[in-house]
Design an enzyme around this catalytic site. Structure first.
Site, PDB file in Angstrom:
ATOM      1  N   SER A 164      46.962  42.983  40.766  1.00 16.59           N
ATOM      2  CA  SER A 164      46.294  42.700  42.040  1.00 16.59           C
ATOM      3  C   SER A 164      46.786  43.684  43.107  1.00 16.59           C
ATOM      4  O   SER A 164      46.152  43.827  44.153  1.00 16.59           O
ATOM      5  CB  SER A 164      46.567  41.261  42.478  1.00 16.59           C
ATOM      6  OG  SER A 164      47.965  41.060  42.583  1.00 16.59           O
ATOM      7  N   ALA A 178      41.078  44.911  30.404  1.00 17.02           N
ATOM      8  CA  ALA A 178      41.973  46.004  30.020  1.00 17.02           C
ATOM      9  C   ALA A 178      41.568  46.693  28.712  1.00 17.02           C
ATOM     10  O   ALA A 178      41.531  47.929  28.638  1.00 17.02           O
ATOM     11  CB  ALA A 178      43.400  45.474  29.922  1.00 17.02           C
ATOM     12  N   CYS A 229      76.166  30.056  29.977  1.00 18.26           N
ATOM     13  CA  CYS A 229      76.609  31.384  29.536  1.00 18.26           C
ATOM     14  C   CYS A 229      77.464  31.293  28.270  1.00 18.26           C
ATOM     15  O   CYS A 229      78.387  30.474  28.194  1.00 18.26           O
ATOM     16  CB  CYS A 229      77.406  32.029  30.667  1.00 18.26           C
ATOM     17  SG  CYS A 229      78.108  33.628  30.226  1.00 18.26           S
ATOM     18  N   GLN A 273      55.031  45.498  35.733  1.00 22.96           N
ATOM     19  CA  GLN A 273      55.548  44.375  36.529  1.00 22.96           C
ATOM     20  C   GLN A 273      55.706  43.153  35.624  1.00 22.96           C
ATOM     21  O   GLN A 273      56.198  42.121  36.053  1.00 22.96           O
ATOM     22  CB  GLN A 273      54.565  44.029  37.651  1.00 22.96           C
ATOM     23  CG  GLN A 273      54.339  45.166  38.622  1.00 22.96           C
ATOM     24  CD  GLN A 273      53.097  44.920  39.471  1.00 22.96           C
ATOM     25  OE1 GLN A 273      53.143  44.200  40.461  1.00 22.96           O
ATOM     26  NE2 GLN A 273      51.982  45.510  39.083  1.00 22.96           N
ATOM     27  N   ASN A 274      55.272  43.283  34.384  1.00 21.97           N
ATOM     28  CA  ASN A 274      55.307  42.136  33.473  1.00 21.97           C
ATOM     29  C   ASN A 274      56.702  41.945  32.885  1.00 21.97           C
ATOM     30  O   ASN A 274      57.413  42.904  32.629  1.00 21.97           O
ATOM     31  CB  ASN A 274      54.289  42.318  32.347  1.00 21.97           C
ATOM     32  CG  ASN A 274      52.872  42.427  32.888  1.00 21.97           C
ATOM     33  OD1 ASN A 274      52.638  42.086  34.048  1.00 21.97           O
ATOM     34  ND2 ASN A 274      51.952  42.890  32.079  1.00 21.97           N
ATOM     35  N   PRO A 294      38.777  44.017  36.256  1.00 20.95           N
ATOM     36  CA  PRO A 294      37.443  43.428  36.453  1.00 20.95           C
ATOM     37  C   PRO A 294      37.167  43.082  37.913  1.00 20.95           C
ATOM     38  O   PRO A 294      36.004  42.908  38.305  1.00 20.95           O
ATOM     39  CB  PRO A 294      37.459  42.167  35.584  1.00 20.95           C
ATOM     40  CG  PRO A 294      38.855  41.958  35.128  1.00 20.95           C
ATOM     41  CD  PRO A 294      39.641  43.205  35.396  1.00 20.95           C
ATOM     42  N   HIS A 302      60.217  44.215  37.146  1.00 17.48           N
ATOM     43  CA  HIS A 302      60.538  42.827  37.513  1.00 17.48           C
ATOM     44  C   HIS A 302      61.400  42.119  36.473  1.00 17.48           C
ATOM     45  O   HIS A 302      61.423  40.900  36.425  1.00 17.48           O
ATOM     46  CB  HIS A 302      59.241  42.032  37.764  1.00 17.48           C
ATOM     47  CG  HIS A 302      58.491  42.492  38.986  1.00 17.48           C
ATOM     48  ND1 HIS A 302      57.192  42.129  39.266  1.00 17.48           N
ATOM     49  CD2 HIS A 302      58.862  43.303  40.008  1.00 17.48           C
ATOM     50  CE1 HIS A 302      56.811  42.693  40.400  1.00 17.48           C
ATOM     51  NE2 HIS A 302      57.800  43.414  40.870  1.00 17.48           N
ATOM     52  N   ASP A 339      56.986  40.058  30.060  1.00 17.48           N
ATOM     53  CA  ASP A 339      56.723  39.482  28.731  1.00 17.48           C
ATOM     54  C   ASP A 339      57.144  40.361  27.553  1.00 17.48           C
ATOM     55  O   ASP A 339      57.129  39.916  26.400  1.00 17.48           O
ATOM     56  CB  ASP A 339      55.242  39.090  28.600  1.00 17.48           C
ATOM     57  CG  ASP A 339      54.265  40.251  28.846  1.00 17.48           C
ATOM     58  OD1 ASP A 339      54.626  41.416  28.581  1.00 17.48           O
ATOM     59  OD2 ASP A 339      53.135  39.976  29.290  1.00 17.48           O
TER      60      ASP A 339
HETATM   61  P1  OAD Z   1      48.307  39.122  39.466  1.00 22.63           P
HETATM   62  O1  OAD Z   1      48.144  37.806  38.797  1.00 22.63           O
HETATM   63  O2  OAD Z   1      48.581  39.147  40.921  1.00 22.63           O
HETATM   64  O3  OAD Z   1      46.989  39.978  39.238  1.00 22.63           O
HETATM   65  C1  OAD Z   1      46.385  40.064  37.987  1.00 22.63           C
HETATM   66  C2  OAD Z   1      45.279  41.099  38.072  1.00 22.63           C
HETATM   67  O4  OAD Z   1      44.748  41.259  36.774  1.00 22.63           O
HETATM   68  C3  OAD Z   1      44.104  40.702  38.987  1.00 22.63           C
HETATM   69  O5  OAD Z   1      43.775  41.794  39.824  1.00 22.63           O
HETATM   70  C4  OAD Z   1      42.963  40.407  38.010  1.00 22.63           C
HETATM   71  O6  OAD Z   1      41.684  40.782  38.523  1.00 22.63           O
HETATM   72  C5  OAD Z   1      43.330  41.295  36.841  1.00 22.63           C
HETATM   73  N1  OAD Z   1      42.857  40.827  35.518  1.00 22.63           N
HETATM   74  C6  OAD Z   1      42.616  39.570  35.091  1.00 22.63           C
HETATM   75  N2  OAD Z   1      42.238  39.571  33.797  1.00 22.63           N
HETATM   76  C7  OAD Z   1      42.247  40.868  33.384  1.00 22.63           C
HETATM   77  C8  OAD Z   1      41.972  41.535  32.143  1.00 22.63           C
HETATM   78  N3  OAD Z   1      41.606  40.860  31.056  1.00 22.63           N
HETATM   79  N4  OAD Z   1      42.094  42.874  32.112  1.00 22.63           N
HETATM   80  C9  OAD Z   1      42.481  43.572  33.209  1.00 22.63           C
HETATM   81  N5  OAD Z   1      42.748  43.000  34.391  1.00 22.63           N
HETATM   82  C10 OAD Z   1      42.644  41.668  34.492  1.00 22.63           C
HETATM   83  O7  OAD Z   1      49.407  39.921  38.616  1.00 22.63           O
HETATM   84  P2  OAD Z   1      50.344  41.111  39.077  1.00 22.63           P
HETATM   85  O8  OAD Z   1      49.612  42.103  39.889  1.00 22.63           O
HETATM   86  O9  OAD Z   1      51.050  41.571  37.862  1.00 22.63           O
HETATM   87  O10 OAD Z   1      56.090  38.881  40.362  1.00 22.63           O
HETATM   88  O11 OAD Z   1      51.364  40.336  39.992  1.00 22.63           O
HETATM   89  C11 OAD Z   1      52.421  41.035  40.550  1.00 22.63           C
HETATM   90  C12 OAD Z   1      53.630  40.156  40.639  1.00 22.63           C
HETATM   91  O12 OAD Z   1      53.322  38.953  41.335  1.00 22.63           O
HETATM   92  C13 OAD Z   1      54.146  39.645  39.297  1.00 22.63           C
HETATM   93  O13 OAD Z   1      54.974  40.572  38.637  1.00 22.63           O
HETATM   94  C14 OAD Z   1      54.907  38.435  39.685  1.00 22.63           C
HETATM   95  C15 OAD Z   1      53.905  37.831  40.624  1.00 22.63           C
HETATM   96  O14 OAD Z   1      54.342  36.910  41.531  1.00 22.63           O
HETATM   97  C16 OAD Z   1      57.166  38.132  40.418  1.00 22.63           C
HETATM   98  O15 OAD Z   1      57.257  37.048  39.854  1.00 22.63           O
HETATM   99  C17 OAD Z   1      58.277  38.755  41.209  1.00 22.63           C
END
Ligand code: OAD
Length: 230
Positions: free
Chosen positions: A177, A219, A135, A88-89, A202, A106, A91
């Site tokens: 998340s 991670a 553009c 979903q990243n 975590p 995404h 980056d």
């Molecule tokens: P979130 O920011 O919602 O969740 C990040 C998750 O990573 C959480 O469950 C944390 O507990 C966990 N976390 C934090 N530090 C960590 C580490 N060092 N190692 C492992 N896990 C860790 O991010 P996403 O689930 O990616 O979409 O969010 C989903 C989407 O929501 C994104 O792609 C973005 C956002 O809004 C859009 O912009 C469309």
């Protein structure tokens, strides 16, 4: 053919590279409002504001290097032939770490799309000289080629992800998340089709309750432990 192993990653996998997550401690959505920065409506209302935010994130990401977790996944891909990452990243750090089989659900922060002629291309300029950028083909307003709230996911990436989730034997979920759909649905789909689910995070998430193994670690440490289990 070896058994299919699938990985779903979220912002948490890049946290150790210094890229902020969206939710949880220090999350971007604590400081900023998604409806003002990550919707098509917000963009057309104020493209300058949205681009300033993306330019700031592009600056952070441009300085970030893949961390041990990205590198371990790239190594696993080389070792286990039937291995895919769905992320979903935006980056690009999986690719920078050497992973080849990466599906971006995404979009990617280094790509831009013209709102006028619809051309899509890579733009690596950091910081941007002109905000909002125009553009190179037609001079129209560019937007980041990422998926915003209320928008559909890229069709091919989504259909491939569903097919992989239905067919994998092991589904590893790292640093998400799990609250944003349809990405958050993929582990449930895999589970319904008989996959074993391993979560590395975590914190507890909605995916934890269907996970066969939960590794409550960051991670990089979590992946080191996972590797030993393989
Ligand atoms: P979130 O920011 O919602 O969740 C990040 C998750 O990573 C959480 O469950 C944390 O507990 C966990 N976390 C934090 N530090 C960590 C580490 N060092 N190692 C492992 N896990 C860790 O991010 P996403 O689930 O990616 O979409 O969010 C989903 C989407 O929501 C994104 O792609 C973005 C956002 O809004 C859009 O912009 C469309």
């Amino acid at each position: 053919m070896k058994e299919l192993i699938l990985v779903l990653t979220g912002a948490g996998i890049s946290a150790e590279s210094g890229v902020p997550t969206f939710r949880g401690e220090g999350g971007l959505w604590k400081q900023f409002k998604p409806e003002e920065l990550a919707t098509p409506q917000a963009f057309f209302k104020n493209p300058k504001l949205v681009w300033e935010w993306y330019d700031w994130r592009r600056q952070i990401i441009s300085k970030a290097e893949p961390n041990e977790a990205h590198l371990l996944l790239a190594e696993l891909e080389r070792r286990l032939e039937n291995f895919f990452i769905i992320t979903q990243n935006v980056d690009g750090l999986h690719q920078k770490a050497g992973s080849k089989k990466v599906i971006e659900l995404h979009g990617n922060i280094w790509r831009v799309k013209c709102t006028n002629c619809k051309e899509e291309y890579e733009l690596y300029e950091v910081p941007l000289k002109e905000i909002p950028p125009k553009c190179k083909y037609c001079g129209g307003l560019l937007r980041p080629a990422v998926v915003w709230f209320g928008e559909s996911l890229p069709e091919k990436a989504l259909s491939e992800s569903f097919a992989l989730a239905k067919n994998c034997k092991l589904f590893l979920v790292i640093g998400t998340s799990g609250v944003v759909y349809p990405a958050g649905y993929l582990p449930f789909l895999a589970k319904q089709h008989g996959a074993k689910i391993v979560e590395i995070n975590p914190e507890s998430t909605p995916i934890s309750k269907i996970a066969d193994v939960v590794i409550r670690e960051k991670a990089s440490k979590g992946l080191r432990l996972f590797e030993k289990m393989l």
